[in-house]
Each structure stands twice: as C-alpha cells, then as structure tokens.
Scaffold this active site. Structure first.
Site, PDB file in Angstrom:
ATOM      1  N   TRP A 123       3.013 -11.626  -4.361  1.00 40.14           N
ATOM      2  CA  TRP A 123       2.761 -10.898  -3.291  1.00 40.14           C
ATOM      3  C   TRP A 123       3.534 -12.587  -2.819  1.00 40.14           C
ATOM      4  O   TRP A 123       3.162 -13.846  -3.344  1.00 40.14           O
ATOM      5  CB  TRP A 123       0.996 -11.286  -3.081  1.00 40.14           C
ATOM      6  CG  TRP A 123       0.568 -10.070  -2.558  1.00 40.14           C
ATOM      7  CD1 TRP A 123      -1.376 -10.169  -2.658  1.00 40.14           C
ATOM      8  CD2 TRP A 123       0.943  -9.170  -2.411  1.00 40.14           C
ATOM      9  NE1 TRP A 123      -1.275  -8.973  -2.722  1.00 40.14           N
ATOM     10  CE2 TRP A 123      -0.411  -7.847  -2.356  1.00 40.14           C
ATOM     11  CE3 TRP A 123       2.292  -8.009  -1.737  1.00 40.14           C
ATOM     12  CZ2 TRP A 123      -0.208  -6.682  -2.438  1.00 40.14           C
ATOM     13  CZ3 TRP A 123       2.129  -6.959  -1.706  1.00 40.14           C
ATOM     14  CH2 TRP A 123       0.644  -6.563  -1.574  1.00 40.14           C
ATOM     15  N   ASN A 238       2.706  -6.019   4.153  1.00 38.29           N
ATOM     16  CA  ASN A 238       2.072  -5.162   3.299  1.00 38.29           C
ATOM     17  C   ASN A 238       1.158  -3.699   4.269  1.00 38.29           C
ATOM     18  O   ASN A 238       0.321  -4.281   4.093  1.00 38.29           O
ATOM     19  CB  ASN A 238       0.890  -5.237   2.234  1.00 38.29           C
ATOM     20  CG  ASN A 238       0.423  -4.589   1.222  1.00 38.29           C
ATOM     21  OD1 ASN A 238       1.542  -3.308   0.839  1.00 38.29           O
ATOM     22  ND2 ASN A 238      -0.495  -4.059   0.703  1.00 38.29           N
ATOM     23  N   GLU A 239       2.169  -2.735   4.011  1.00 37.55           N
ATOM     24  CA  GLU A 239       1.296  -1.592   4.670  1.00 37.55           C
ATOM     25  C   GLU A 239       0.717  -1.492   5.474  1.00 37.55           C
ATOM     26  O   GLU A 239      -0.345  -1.656   6.936  1.00 37.55           O
ATOM     27  CB  GLU A 239       0.203  -1.298   3.683  1.00 37.55           C
ATOM     28  CG  GLU A 239       0.619  -0.583   2.149  1.00 37.55           C
ATOM     29  CD  GLU A 239      -0.237   0.207   1.656  1.00 37.55           C
ATOM     30  OE1 GLU A 239       0.109   0.426   0.775  1.00 37.55           O
ATOM     31  OE2 GLU A 239      -1.529  -0.210   1.544  1.00 37.55           O
ATOM     32  N   TYR A 319       0.928   8.358  -2.165  1.00 38.31           N
ATOM     33  CA  TYR A 319      -0.186   8.001  -3.046  1.00 38.31           C
ATOM     34  C   TYR A 319      -0.711   8.946  -3.091  1.00 38.31           C
ATOM     35  O   TYR A 319      -1.857   9.167  -1.835  1.00 38.31           O
ATOM     36  CB  TYR A 319      -1.043   6.865  -2.462  1.00 38.31           C
ATOM     37  CG  TYR A 319      -1.057   5.596  -3.001  1.00 38.31           C
ATOM     38  CD1 TYR A 319      -1.432   4.991  -4.346  1.00 38.31           C
ATOM     39  CD2 TYR A 319      -0.210   4.534  -1.941  1.00 38.31           C
ATOM     40  CE1 TYR A 319      -0.521   3.570  -4.863  1.00 38.31           C
ATOM     41  CE2 TYR A 319      -0.060   3.830  -2.798  1.00 38.31           C
ATOM     42  CZ  TYR A 319      -0.073   2.747  -3.859  1.00 38.31           C
ATOM     43  OH  TYR A 319       0.343   2.167  -4.826  1.00 38.31           O
ATOM     44  N   GLU A 359       6.319   1.762  -3.628  1.00 41.04           N
ATOM     45  CA  GLU A 359       4.685   1.515  -4.265  1.00 41.04           C
ATOM     46  C   GLU A 359       4.504   3.146  -4.882  1.00 41.04           C
ATOM     47  O   GLU A 359       4.060   4.401  -3.972  1.00 41.04           O
ATOM     48  CB  GLU A 359       3.262   1.401  -3.531  1.00 41.04           C
ATOM     49  CG  GLU A 359       3.384  -0.077  -3.329  1.00 41.04           C
ATOM     50  CD  GLU A 359       1.782  -0.354  -2.591  1.00 41.04           C
ATOM     51  OE1 GLU A 359       1.047  -0.179  -2.448  1.00 41.04           O
ATOM     52  OE2 GLU A 359       1.582  -1.719  -1.975  1.00 41.04           O
ATOM     53  N   TRP A 401       3.075   0.914  -8.727  1.00 41.63           N
ATOM     54  CA  TRP A 401       2.324   0.275  -8.955  1.00 41.63           C
ATOM     55  C   TRP A 401       1.158   0.863 -10.188  1.00 41.63           C
ATOM     56  O   TRP A 401       1.109   1.702 -10.186  1.00 41.63           O
ATOM     57  CB  TRP A 401       1.301   0.479  -7.503  1.00 41.63           C
ATOM     58  CG  TRP A 401       0.064   0.061  -7.432  1.00 41.63           C
ATOM     59  CD1 TRP A 401      -1.469   0.396  -7.109  1.00 41.63           C
ATOM     60  CD2 TRP A 401       0.512  -1.205  -5.867  1.00 41.63           C
ATOM     61  NE1 TRP A 401      -2.191  -0.705  -6.937  1.00 41.63           N
ATOM     62  CE2 TRP A 401      -0.904  -1.878  -6.605  1.00 41.63           C
ATOM     63  CE3 TRP A 401       1.351  -1.958  -5.411  1.00 41.63           C
ATOM     64  CZ2 TRP A 401      -1.573  -3.007  -6.135  1.00 41.63           C
ATOM     65  CZ3 TRP A 401       0.923  -2.969  -5.138  1.00 41.63           C
ATOM     66  CH2 TRP A 401      -0.851  -3.795  -5.022  1.00 41.63           C
TER      67      TRP A 401
END
Length: 465
Positions: A123, A238-239, A319, A359, A401
């Site tokens: 970040w 991010n996302e 994920y 990720e 990740w």
C-alpha cells in the site's frame, strides 16, 4: 544464498541448454517472440541437478536497474521478458514508520529474495487512520512518507520491484469510506461510499494524492517516485467495486479519468486497475466463469474495464475459499484453473496485454485446511501460468497473498506464509522462481538448439527438480 539470495544460475543454463554434442545457434530477436525448440533423435535420459546444488552466479548488481515496460502481452526489461513471481505484504509502510518494527521490512525483503521473488505489492496509502500517511486531503505526515521512502529504497537493495496501490475500496487503511467521510466533513451531500467514484470533489482528493505520491522525491535515494525503476506499477485501487451501479458505467468513468491522469504525470511506469477480475454486462457469455451470481452485480467488468486508455496490464484475484465455499475441496482447484485460463484467454484475445494474478491464497481458518492443500493450490496457480508462459501467452505472473516474517503472527488474517516455518511451500516458490528466471534470461533469444524439447520440459515442469 548470498547477499541477494536467489540468483540466476547461468552455469546451469549453459550446461542444460547448450549440452555437449548439441548444435545451437542463437539469434537476438524481439522480446515477445516465443522460444522455438527443435527436437532431435538423441537419447533423452539425462539427470537434472537439484536446485539446492546450483551455484550459478549472475549478480543482480551487474544488471542495469531499468524500468519494466510492456511489449504486447509480455513485460520486458533490458530487452528480455520479465515474468513475475511475487508476493503481497501490504503493511510495509506502517511498519517502517516505527523504529521498533522497521526491521521487519528488511526481513521480509531478505526472505522473499532468498526464494527468488521479484515483485512485492504493497500500500502507498493510509488515509485518516492510525499512523496515517494522508491525515486529511492533501495533508501528509512527513514521517510516514519517509517510511514509504524507506520501503522503496530497501526493496531496491534486494532487487525487488514494488506494485504500489494508491487507495483501498475497503475501510482498512481508510480507503473509499474515508474519502467520503472527508467529503461529508467538508459539507458535501454524499449518500453512499460509491460517491467516491462520481463526486468531482472526491475525485479531486484522489488526484491530489496521486500527484503527491508520484511526484514524491525519496529522501533516502533522492529519486522521484515517477522516475524510480524500483516501482513496477501503479495500481489505481485495491479491489474497486461500485455496487450502487451494476451497469458498471460509474466505475468505468472513474477508471478512464484516473488512468489517463496517472499517465499524464508519469508516462514511464505501468498502470493497472487493481480489479478482482469479475465479468460484467459487456461480456455476458463470460459471466459463467464468475464464482457466483453476486460477482456480476458489483459494478466491475473485466474486459471493458481493461480496454481503457492508459491501462497497461490486467489484474485478477483468486479466492475460491471466500467466493465459493469456506470448506476446502477439490472444486476450489478446478475453479482456479478455469478462472485463470479464462482470463489469460481474454487478455490474449480481447485485450492484447499481460495479466497478473495479483492476489491468491487460501486461509488456514477454512474448514478442512491443511498445508498440503495450500501447496497444491499454489502449485496449481504456478503450473497454469507456466502453461501460458511456454506458449508466449498473456499469463505474466502472480503475487501470493501474503508473505510475513516471523514475529508478526498477530497480523495474520489466515493467509500468512512464513517461509522459515513453511519449508515445503518455500521450496515450491523457489522452484517456480527458478523456472521463471530461466524464461526471463532465455526467452528473448530464438534458440535452435540440439537439446531436446523433452529436456527443456523436464527442466521447467518436473516437480522433483
């Protein structure tokens, strides 16, 4: 493993690729041309050395530290491909801001380097919260900015590039909700966190942050961030999700504006969006690959979003355990393979750009979890990428990740990998790094070598190597 840990081993490359009695001619060609390997009728029964016995030396210090660029569907540097094997460690700046934890930044880079990881995603934001970088719009804590300077300078020491994300969709580290709070505090009539994407004042807040980071002069290296080859890419967010507009128009407009804005300040670095990879209305036939029906309603659109001017490569997250089921099963592995192959195909067919699976992981908190399954999941990701790489495809790399050093267990969200405590996982990562390094060092040459395709495949795919 030496000061920088993992090193390319040209003596091995020579011994395996240019074997005795082989006939080879090497021609310099464009970086995006695939390898051509000619099979011969010679016997293929040869033994391959263990990676632990390799002693090849090509010190990274000897290479010019140049900007990563894009050539078609590949990344390139120094005239050669740059396939990515990397990791996430999001908290580096915050840890660097405290002298008592700063050493953990160095430690994680040391460990990552020792297994050949070359890119870290982290970040470049912390908005309005504890140890904030941006305390309020355009007001920065100089000590925290100096901590980010340290992260960048330390990454370079270990020859690790940084993918720097500029804001969060979620409330961790401030993100989109914090920008909306700032707007409300300034008297704006805001009704949703998604106003972040549409309200001109909030857009101006974000642009000011982008400008501050990109134009930052590192107090340690004296290099402006926008000129620093240590930075692999800028990530817009991010996302990003915009659930208030399932059509995707609101988010698409934001991406269009911000990608061009970043490029207007920094035309040298790569830019990516930070998407999870969900398919949207522009490609209804591809929504079958989404993990669930909800994924179609979050306002993102993988193909459409990545066709924006200024976006250089595609990003996808993986994920299965949170998208499909928190109970571990082989269905997760099949989903991962299909999900990856669909996005690699789209990056080639529709986008003409690399795709990075930025990720991926599995949580130790999942029902039925064990370390063997984690190893299998990581191997599935790596093998799917190698299947693309050997064909010169768009599968450009992946970022685990997430990687943690010892003594940071209290930060573990279930996905943490501590290499010193995970030897089998460490070996899998190291082996993949070796294979990627061989592609990076050899794929820019069209080699008509006498050594066989079988030998090459054994080097790149044999799990016992």
């Amino acid at each position: 493993m030496g000061k920088f840990g993992f090193k390319l081993i040209f003596s091995v490359a020579v011994s395996l690729f240019f074997l005795p009695n082989s006939r080879s001619t090497v021609f310099g060609v464009a970086a995006d041309e695939p390898i051509e390997i000619v099979e011969t009728a010679e016997d293929t029964n040869i033994a391959y050395p263990s990676t632990t016995n390799w002693n090849l030396e090509l010190d990274a210090e000897e290479d010019a530290w140049e900007m990563i660029r894009k050539n078609g569907n590949q990344f390139v540097v120094n005239g050669q491909p740059f396939y990515v094997n990397g990791f996430n460690t999001y908290w580096l700046m915050v840890f660097a801001a405290d002298q008592s934890t700063r050493g953990k930044v160095t430690e994680v880079f040391q460990q990552a380097s020792s297994v050949g990881l070359t890119v870290c995603r982290t970040w470049a934001f912390n908005d309005g919260q504890w140890r904030a970088l941006q305390k309020s719009p355009s007001v920065y804590d100089e000590d925290v900015f100096k901590a980010l300077d340290f992260v960048v300078s330390e990454a370079k020491k270990y020859k690790i590039r940084l993918a720097l994300s500029l804001v969060n969709n979620w409330d961790a580290y401030g993100g989109k909700p914090q920008y909306v709070k700032w707007g409300k505090d300034a008297g704006l009539n805001l009704t949703s966190d998604d106003d972040f994407f549409s309200h001109p004042t909030l857009r101006s807040y974000y642009k000011a942050h982008v400008k501050a980071v990109l134009n930052r002069v590192n107090t340690i290296t004296n290099i402006t961030y926008k000129n620093d080859p240590t930075i692999f890419a800028w990530e817009l967010m991010n996302e990003p999700r915009c659930t208030s507009d399932p059509t995707g128009d609101k988010l698409q407009s934001w991406i269009q504006e911000m990608a061009v804005f970043v490029k207007s300040i920094d035309a040298k670095h790569l830019v990516e969006i930070g998407l999870e990879g969900f398919y949207g209305p522009s490609a209804p036939e591809r929504t079958q690959f989404n993990p669930n029906s909800y994924a179609t309603q979050v306002g993102t659109d993988f193909i459409r979003n990545h066709q924006v001017l200024g976006v250089d490569f595609a990003s996808v997250h993986i994920y299965a355990d949170s998208w499909i089921s928190q109970t571990i099963s082989d269905a997760h592995l099949q989903f991962i393979k299909t999900w990856m192959e669909a996005h690699i195909e789209d990056a080639e067919k529709y986008l003409g750009m690399p795709v990075v699976f930025s990720e991926f992981g599995v949580s130790a908190k999942d029902d039925g979890y064990n370390s063997s399954f984690r190893d299998t999941l990581i191997s599935t990701v790596y093998k799917t990428l190698l299947n693309s790489t050997k064909k010169g495809g768009s599968g450009a790399g992946s970022l685990l990740w997430q990687l943690f050093p010892e003594g940071t267990d209290y930060m573990d969200d279930g996905y943490a990998i501590v290499l010193s405590k995970s030897h089998s996982t460490s070996n899998i990562i190291s082996l993949h790094s070796t294979r990627v390094a061989i592609f990076n060092s050899r794929c820019s040459w069209k080699c008509r070598w006498g050594c066989k395709k079988n030998r090459f495949d054994a080097l790149l795919y044999h799990d016992d190597l």
